[in-house]
Design an enzyme around this catalytic site. Structure first.
Site, PDB file in Angstrom:
ATOM      1  N   LYS A 196      -1.227  96.857-113.869  1.00  0.00           N
ATOM      2  CA  LYS A 196       0.047  96.431-114.147  1.00  0.00           C
ATOM      3  C   LYS A 196       0.281  96.314-115.883  1.00  0.00           C
ATOM      4  CE  LYS A 196       1.775  95.321-110.040  1.00  0.00           C
ATOM      5  NZ  LYS A 196       3.094  96.150-109.478  1.00  0.00           N
TER       6      LYS A 196
ATOM      7  N   TYR B 122      -6.454  94.779-110.761  1.00  0.00           N
ATOM      8  CA  TYR B 122      -5.051  94.707-110.521  1.00  0.00           C
ATOM      9  C   TYR B 122      -4.330  94.551-111.818  1.00  0.00           C
ATOM     10  CZ  TYR B 122      -0.583  92.422-109.179  1.00  0.00           C
ATOM     11  OH  TYR B 122       0.904  92.127-109.014  1.00  0.00           O
TER      12      TYR B 122
ATOM     13  N   SER C  93       5.941  94.765-112.672  1.00  0.00           N
ATOM     14  CA  SER C  93       4.620  94.522-113.233  1.00  0.00           C
ATOM     15  C   SER C  93       4.400  93.256-112.495  1.00  0.00           C
ATOM     16  CB  SER C  93       4.892  94.609-114.730  1.00  0.00           C
ATOM     17  OG  SER C  93       3.285  94.203-115.370  1.00  0.00           O
TER      18      SER C  93
HETATM   19  N1  LIG Z   1       4.378  89.024-104.209  1.00  0.00           N
HETATM   20  C1  LIG Z   1       3.805  88.689-105.462  1.00  0.00           C
HETATM   21  O1  LIG Z   1       2.972  87.287-105.877  1.00  0.00           O
HETATM   22  C2  LIG Z   1       3.982  89.760-106.639  1.00  0.00           C
HETATM   23  C3  LIG Z   1       4.101  90.917-106.352  1.00  0.00           C
HETATM   24  N2  LIG Z   1       4.123  91.763-107.403  1.00  0.00           N
HETATM   25  C4  LIG Z   1       4.415  93.043-107.227  1.00  0.00           C
HETATM   26  O2  LIG Z   1       5.507  93.355-106.503  1.00  0.00           O
HETATM   27  C5  LIG Z   1       5.633  94.465-105.814  1.00  0.00           C
HETATM   28  C6  LIG Z   1       5.954  94.151-104.257  1.00  0.00           C
HETATM   29  O3  LIG Z   1       4.960  93.311-103.656  1.00  0.00           O
HETATM   30  P1  LIG Z   1       5.036  92.346-102.468  1.00  0.00           P
HETATM   31  O4  LIG Z   1       6.881  92.531-101.898  1.00  0.00           O
HETATM   32  O5  LIG Z   1       4.358  91.364-102.639  1.00  0.00           O
HETATM   33  O6  LIG Z   1       4.424  93.428-101.405  1.00  0.00           O
HETATM   34  P2  LIG Z   1       4.469  93.639 -99.873  1.00  0.00           P
HETATM   35  O7  LIG Z   1       3.005  93.777 -99.602  1.00  0.00           O
HETATM   36  O8  LIG Z   1       5.044  92.617 -99.228  1.00  0.00           O
HETATM   37  O9  LIG Z   1       5.255  95.020 -99.747  1.00  0.00           O
HETATM   38  C7  LIG Z   1       4.671  96.336-100.232  1.00  0.00           C
HETATM   39  C8  LIG Z   1       5.349  97.267-100.161  1.00  0.00           C
HETATM   40  O10 LIG Z   1       4.780  98.479-100.601  1.00  0.00           O
HETATM   41  C9  LIG Z   1       4.853  99.599 -99.645  1.00  0.00           C
HETATM   42  N3  LIG Z   1       3.662 100.150 -99.946  1.00  0.00           N
HETATM   43  C10 LIG Z   1       2.289  99.785-100.232  1.00  0.00           C
HETATM   44  N4  LIG Z   1       1.470 100.882-100.479  1.00  0.00           N
HETATM   45  C11 LIG Z   1       1.991 102.027-100.427  1.00  0.00           C
HETATM   46  C12 LIG Z   1       1.864 103.213-100.733  1.00  0.00           C
HETATM   47  N5  LIG Z   1       0.779 103.618-100.832  1.00  0.00           N
HETATM   48  N6  LIG Z   1       2.823 104.213-100.506  1.00  0.00           N
HETATM   49  C13 LIG Z   1       4.109 103.870-100.500  1.00  0.00           C
HETATM   50  N7  LIG Z   1       4.405 102.391-100.191  1.00  0.00           N
HETATM   51  C14 LIG Z   1       3.612 101.565-100.239  1.00  0.00           C
HETATM   52  C15 LIG Z   1       4.635  98.775 -98.466  1.00  0.00           C
HETATM   53  O11 LIG Z   1       4.806  99.392 -97.218  1.00  0.00           O
HETATM   54  P3  LIG Z   1       3.690 100.153 -96.390  1.00  0.00           P
HETATM   55  O12 LIG Z   1       2.390  99.279 -96.500  1.00  0.00           O
HETATM   56  O13 LIG Z   1       4.023 100.384 -95.135  1.00  0.00           O
HETATM   57  O14 LIG Z   1       3.286 101.636 -97.285  1.00  0.00           O
HETATM   58  C16 LIG Z   1       5.663  97.569 -98.515  1.00  0.00           C
HETATM   59  O15 LIG Z   1       6.918  98.149 -98.322  1.00  0.00           O
HETATM   60  C17 LIG Z   1       4.152  94.995-105.747  1.00  0.00           C
HETATM   61  O16 LIG Z   1       4.182  95.833-107.053  1.00  0.00           O
HETATM   62  C18 LIG Z   1       3.318  93.730-106.472  1.00  0.00           C
HETATM   63  O17 LIG Z   1       2.199  94.011-106.948  1.00  0.00           O
HETATM   64  C19 LIG Z   1       4.164  91.111-108.566  1.00  0.00           C
HETATM   65  C20 LIG Z   1       4.158  89.825-109.110  1.00  0.00           C
HETATM   66  C21 LIG Z   1       3.908  89.040-107.945  1.00  0.00           C
HETATM   67  C1  LIG Z   2       5.243  76.315-120.866  1.00  0.00           C
HETATM   68  C2  LIG Z   2       4.388  77.545-120.872  1.00  0.00           C
HETATM   69  C3  LIG Z   2       4.247  78.233-119.623  1.00  0.00           C
HETATM   70  C4  LIG Z   2       3.081  79.228-119.388  1.00  0.00           C
HETATM   71  C5  LIG Z   2       2.590  78.978-118.204  1.00  0.00           C
HETATM   72  C6  LIG Z   2       1.453  80.004-117.849  1.00  0.00           C
HETATM   73  C7  LIG Z   2       1.477  80.333-116.419  1.00  0.00           C
HETATM   74  C8  LIG Z   2       0.983  81.559-116.192  1.00  0.00           C
HETATM   75  C9  LIG Z   2       0.884  81.919-114.658  1.00  0.00           C
HETATM   76  C10 LIG Z   2       0.578  83.366-114.354  1.00  0.00           C
HETATM   77  C11 LIG Z   2       1.029  83.650-112.879  1.00  0.00           C
HETATM   78  C12 LIG Z   2       0.532  84.869-112.606  1.00  0.00           C
HETATM   79  C13 LIG Z   2       1.199  85.399-111.395  1.00  0.00           C
HETATM   80  C14 LIG Z   2       0.635  86.530-111.007  1.00  0.00           C
HETATM   81  C15 LIG Z   2       1.348  86.844-109.572  1.00  0.00           C
HETATM   82  C16 LIG Z   2       0.506  88.245-108.890  1.00  0.00           C
HETATM   83  O1  LIG Z   2       0.877  89.305-109.548  1.00  0.00           O
HETATM   84  C17 LIG Z   2       0.174  88.377-107.649  1.00  0.00           C
HETATM   85  N1  LIG Z   2       0.573  87.181-106.685  1.00  0.00           N
HETATM   86  C18 LIG Z   2      -0.019  89.678-107.196  1.00  0.00           C
HETATM   87  O2  LIG Z   2       0.778  90.035-105.928  1.00  0.00           O
END
Ligand SMILES: NC(=O)C1=CN([C@@H]2O[C@H](COP(=O)(O)OP(=O)(O)OC[C@H]3O[C@@H](n4cnc5c(N)ncnc54)[C@H](OP(=O)(O)O)[C@@H]3O)[C@@H](O)[C@H]2O)C=CC1
Ligand SMILES: CCCCCCCCCCCCCCCC(=O)[C@@H](N)CO
Length: 322
Positions: free
Chosen positions: A186, A182, A168
């Protein structure tokens, strides 16, 4: 006072993260990582290989997948270890997912662990999002997790072992400007986890729900290009973490059988406050004693986020009147 507060915080973090590891290694175990070709998923896949697992990475782009397969081979810890990739769009209909997963099991054995890391974020105010984007957020982030899970869950229950991980976001612990479409997807992932937790009671199958903060991945770099300034500022207050740090922690928490996996200070505080399932006695105790105090702190933080949004509005008004 500050020192006391720091000690209390350290204690809170230590207490909320104590739990013993159920599985010390993953020798001969099949671990499937959707989204394993990039970012957080790739980090998880490599960590799993380092623990001896046979790993399948899933994504769409074959070039990225085969390069990760090569990289994983460099981390083998025993001769019998195997890795493979499958090119699959996790937003496909259920029959396609089922067929692909069943082929994977035929090639590498029953799935012991499923990491649902495939996902992405398109940021923007809800009224400015395209209809297709709103749907894509749910298709990828929610159904892309729900369908692979639907495949492995009954088999894991039958064998009475297995671990599933949902990815998530911290933005599903707190509603944040610019993460509307988004975030909703999640929150749905979180909602699914909360019910499945109870459906797993009495079994040895475990589900871990992870709430990563901003993580420095290729996906994150992409999303930064269109991210509203307000979202950048609010989201940035949770810090920017490395994919290897997030991937490792997620895998460790899953191997401990924890319901929740959080990262950094903000993650620990938010998860204490927005509590769901019962992870440990110490965590419940902490939630009970810190709830009121933490709510007060988070309200202050939320008001500071509201100020960021208001300042953005007045800046835009000024610009349009000039
Ligand atoms: N980076 C961040 O700040 C955060 C990320 N997340 C979550 O973590 C997870 C990973 O994110 P992150 O590592 O940043 O993303 P990346 O974009 O770096 O990697 C995403 C991966 O998912 C694959 N992918 C995307 N779409 C599809 C699809 N339709 N079918 C199969 N595979 C797919 C991509 O490969 P390909 O494109 O080749 O399909 C790739 O391997 C996600 O769910 C994201 O929402 C959560 C919080 C914060
Ligand atoms: C002392 C108390 C502390 C509380 C602080 C609250 C801070 C909130 C931060 C929220 C961060 C949200 C990140 C989302 C990342 C994400 O999902 C995307 N980058 C998607 O890829």
């Amino acid at each position: 006072m500050v020192l006391f507060f720091t000690h209390v915080c350290r204690f809170v973090v230590a207490m909320s993260s104590d739990k013993k590891t159920l599985y010390k290694n993953l020798n001969n175990k099949h671990v499937v990582v959707t989204g394993g070709s990039s970012g957080i998923g790739k980090a998880v896949a490599i960590e799993a290989v380092k623990l001896g697992a046979n790993v399948t990475v899933i994504g769409r782009d074959i070039k990225k997948l085969s390069s990760v397969v090569n990289e994983m081979q460099g981390h083998f810890i025993n001769k019998e270890q195997k890795v493979q990739y499958a090119s699959l769009d996790v937003t496909s209909n259920y029959n396609t997912i089922e067929k692909c997963f069943s082929d994977l099991e035929n090639k590498m054995g029953t799935i012991f662990m499923l990491f649902n890391c495939a996902g992405m974020c398109i940021c923007g105010k809800f009224e400015e999002m395209k209809i297709d984007e709103i749907k894509q957020m749910i298709d990828l982030n929610y159904f892309g997790t729900a369908y692979p899970t639907k495949y492995v869950l009954p088999k894991m229950k039958e064998r009475n072992e297995g671990i599933i991980v949902f990815v998530s976001t911290e933005a599903a612990l707190l509603g944040i400007y610019g993460y509307s479409a988004y975030g909703a997807a999640k929150w749905a992932v979180r909602g699914l986890a909360e019910s499945v937790f109870m459906e797993l009671v009495g079994t040895n199958v475990r589900l871990t729900l992870a709430f990563p903060p901003d993580t420095d991945t290729p996906g994150f770099k992409q999303e930064e290009l269109t991210k509203p300034a307000e979202t950048k500022q609010i989201s940035g207050s949770g810090g920017l973490h490395s994919p290897s740090e997030v991937g490792r922690k997620m895998l460790q928490d899953a191997l401990k059988g924890k319901c929740y996996s959080v990262f950094g200070f903000s993650g620990h505080i938010l998860s204490l406050l927005y509590c769901g399932n019962i992870d440990s006695v110490s965590q419940v105790f902490l939630q009970i004693v810190t709830m009121g105090f933490l709510r007060a702190i988070v309200v202050v933080i939320m008001l500071s986020f509201h100020k960021i949004v208001r300042d953005g509005l007045s800046k835009k008004k000024k610009e349009s009147s000039n």
